[in-house]
Design an enzyme around this catalytic site. Structure first.
Site, PDB file in Angstrom:
ATOM      1  N   ASP A  15      -9.823  15.980   5.578  1.00  0.00           N
ATOM      2  CA  ASP A  15     -10.763  15.263   6.448  1.00  0.00           C
ATOM      3  C   ASP A  15     -10.875  13.799   6.016  1.00  0.00           C
ATOM      4  OD1 ASP A  15     -12.229  15.636   4.152  1.00  0.00           O
ATOM      5  OD2 ASP A  15     -13.989  16.507   5.132  1.00  0.00           O
ATOM      6  N   SER A  16     -10.146  13.421   4.953  1.00  0.00           N
ATOM      7  CA  SER A  16      -9.968  12.006   4.622  1.00  0.00           C
ATOM      8  C   SER A  16      -9.305  11.288   5.795  1.00  0.00           C
ATOM      9  CB  SER A  16      -9.130  11.848   3.343  1.00  0.00           C
ATOM     10  OG  SER A  16      -7.962  12.648   3.408  1.00  0.00           O
ATOM     11  N   LYS A  18      -9.406  24.793   3.821  1.00  0.00           N
ATOM     12  CA  LYS A  18     -10.177  24.379   2.650  1.00  0.00           C
ATOM     13  C   LYS A  18     -11.605  24.094   3.089  1.00  0.00           C
ATOM     14  CE  LYS A  18      -9.784  20.130   0.694  1.00  0.00           C
ATOM     15  NZ  LYS A  18     -11.174  19.645   0.823  1.00  0.00           N
ATOM     16  N   GLU A  46     -12.795  17.911  -7.745  1.00  0.00           N
ATOM     17  CA  GLU A  46     -12.769  16.465  -7.475  1.00  0.00           C
ATOM     18  C   GLU A  46     -13.839  15.751  -8.283  1.00  0.00           C
ATOM     19  OE1 GLU A  46     -12.666  15.295  -3.356  1.00  0.00           O
ATOM     20  OE2 GLU A  46     -12.979  13.176  -3.860  1.00  0.00           O
TER      21      GLU A  46
HETATM   22  O1  KIV Z   1      -9.731  15.250   2.605  1.00  0.00           O
HETATM   23  C1  KIV Z   1      -9.098  15.074   1.557  1.00  0.00           C
HETATM   24  O2  KIV Z   1      -8.195  14.246   1.465  1.00  0.00           O
HETATM   25  C2  KIV Z   1      -9.471  15.889   0.410  1.00  0.00           C
HETATM   26  C3  KIV Z   1      -8.763  15.625  -0.878  1.00  0.00           C
HETATM   27  C4  KIV Z   1      -9.231  14.380  -1.472  1.00  0.00           C
HETATM   28  C5  KIV Z   1      -8.886  16.771  -1.810  1.00  0.00           C
HETATM   29  O3  KIV Z   1     -10.313  16.735   0.527  1.00  0.00           O
END
Ligand code: KIV
Length: 292
Positions: free
Chosen positions: A47-48, A122, A191
């Site tokens: 979700d980044s 996730k 994290e």
């Molecule tokens: O959304 C993402 O990129 C993440 C990673 C930083 C683990 O959750």
């Protein structure tokens, strides 16, 4: 072509002799093919997306539809990949509010990501997410946990802050990881925690830990595609290692294109389509192609 499977990933504990897992984020087909060609084990459609692709300040803006859209692109990219070696496992990130309201909604949203192309999902959080983890696993969808600095809790945490710095908080993280593994998570992202805490957690669980800002003692590492490649131009946290300056290369290439257009050096003859001499001559009667 073979894809790395969830059981194969679950078995990759470094202490049992496994190589550290490599996970990278990707959000589109070319990124997915590059990750495959580079031999990574897992692709996280994170979700980044919200920050590095869509320009938001945090991850809270993206929806299940956004995540499904990009998960589909990643999976199609892998389907067309000609790279050698097993395909990475695709993990779709459940966005904020897709698993917070009701367990049924969470299962439905996880299924939407699977239908779009994810092979696992996730989600963020520890103990309070256990019913949701169990229900999604029960629906035969593998779940990756994510604890420590959980970006979807940015407001509750008071910012993007390292977690688990105090004795009790460190032990709580260890216990949350154990509970997530017991609920069926096949791997856990850690994290933004001190490396000693990541080691404590990694030693305590049977499933692999995948760190980001969690030191070298996890069973694997994950970084964001745009950070690894130097495409993201916001100030990077200290755990980011840039392996290229693709952003600068892109600006240079675009500036060269602009200069060539303005000076009429682009396109040249070889980059243009041409009529046969016969058609060209016949059109010349109307005063166009042959005059060029
Ligand atoms: O959304 C993402 O990129 C993440 C990673 C930083 C683990 O959750």
């Amino acid at each position: 072509m073979r894809t790395l499977t969830v059981p194969a990933i679950r078995a990759r504990k470094v202490r049992d002799g496994g190589d550290p897992l490599v996970m990278v984020t990707a959000y589109d087909a070319p990124g997915a093919r590059q990750a495959h060609a580079a031999g990574v084990d897992l692709i996280l459609v994170g979700d980044s997306l919200a920050m590095v692709v869509l320009g938001y300040d945090d991850t809270l803006a993206v929806t299940v539809d956004d995540m499904a859209h990009h998960t589909g692109a990643v999976r199609r990219g892998l389907a067309n990949s000609t790279a050698e070696g097993p395909r990475p496992l695709v993990v779709g990130d459940l966005p904020w509010m897709s698993y917070h309201t009701a367990v049924d909604d969470a299962v439905r949203n996880a299924a939407a990501l699977v239908r779009a192309g994810a092979q696992a999902v996730k989600l963020e959080g520890g103990r309070k997410r256990l019913p949701v983890v169990e229900a999604i696993v029960d629906a035969e969808i593998p779940v990756m946990g994510h604890i420590g600095l959980t970006p979807q809790s940015v407001h509750a945490l008071g910012g993007f802050k390292v977690q688990g710095r105090q004795h009790d908080a460190a032990l709580a993280l260890r216990d949350e990881a154990k509970a997530l593994a017991a609920a069926g998570c096949f791997a856990i992202v850690l994290e933004g925690v001190p490396d000693e805490v990541a080691r404590l957690v990694t030693e305590a669980v049977e499933v692999p830990t995948i760190g980001i800002g969690a030191g070298r003692d996890c069973d694997g590492q994950v970084l964001v595609y745009h950070d690894v490649l130097g495409i993201e131009d916001r100030v990077a946290p200290k755990f980011v290692r840039r392996y290229a300056d693709v952003g600068a290369v892109a600006v240079e290439a675009l500036a060269a294109f602009a200069a060539d257009v303005r000076s009429r050096r682009f396109p040249d003859d070889d980059e243009s389509y041409h009529l046969s001499a016969e058609v060209s001559e016949s059109l010349a009667l109307y005063g166009s192609p042959a005059q060029h």
